[in-house]
Design a protein around this motif. Sequence first.
Motif: not given
Length: 367
Positions: A108-114, A142-143
């Motif tokens: 999976s790809h990871l989406y992370q808040c900055a 995207p999620p």
Amino acid sequence: GTASPFLDGAVQAVSEGGLLMVTCTDMAVLAGAYPEACFAKYGAWPLKGKHCHEQGLRILLACIDSHAARHGRYITPLLSVHINFYVRVFVRLRSSKAAVKLSATKVSHLYQCARCDSFALQPLARVVDKGTHEKVVAGVGPPVERSCEHCGGVHHVGGPLWTAPMHDHEFVEKLLAKLQDEEGCSNLGSRKRLIGMLTSVAEELPDVPLFTSLSAMCGVMHLPCPQTVGALSALVRQGYRVSRSHTDPSAIKTDAPQRKVWDMLRCWAKRPECEAQKGKKKKEPLSPTSPAAAILAASPEEEADFRPVPEVQRMLSKKDGAGGKVGKFLPNPEQWGPGSRGTSHAAAFGAAEAAAAASNGAVDKRA
């Protein structure tokens, strides 16, 4: 250093059903300090965060599986651990064209808040049932929204990383049973440490990749930390599963959505115990543009109950089922890190060199 130059040959050399053990000591690369180097070596972009060591393990597993898939093989992780300054994985290799087709569904790809470090995972592919057969198709995403739903920050994208289970529970239980047999392993110097680490590994939720850190989330909200037993119990009372991670004692590994974890801390912020702890420190007003202000401005969907749950108390206990003590998170070795100025390794080596020089001088004078 890195094991990546040797992986292509290793996955071909291991016999069918054989065990491949891989160790990487370049943790700065895998943990996100040098993301461009990580992409060059492992084919993945790491993001900094409290889960960086588990993320490094998952990047390594995805890299090994990618090399294996090129030769019609796939991996089954038996045990994946972060120890001291390195990561080590034990994987079983088998050949199967049908299983190789499923490799894309395991990463999976990871989406992370900055700003607040909230994250979501986007599977690269998924399996759909076509009635007579199953087919692997592209993932749907995207999620996340363009801006973080919790604090309004932008998202960074990392990965791909392994999101299938990192451990084989049956294998870990057999290892534990073998180590707990004092007759067979009584002379093993690291026996207690291995038992503690494997006990922690066995308690991890197998189907929950990565984790949030209780201390880090409280830091974002400028709140004192609640007791771990209370925080985990609050999520369990809402019907979610929880565990810790062997890589971080403050980890919260849960199948609860990120919003539910923030809601739990919003409820904590209103409790008298939290106000009392905040009163002991100098209180500064929150900036209206800070992540804490945005998170605290929202109302919790459900009130959290922080009363301890027996299930969580057993998980956090430092005793095993037989009543013996188990050190799940042991301190680092004595010779760990640079040390203070008077006791650092460099000072110790300097003193040794000075003593050797003095000894040599004394020999020269006698001569």
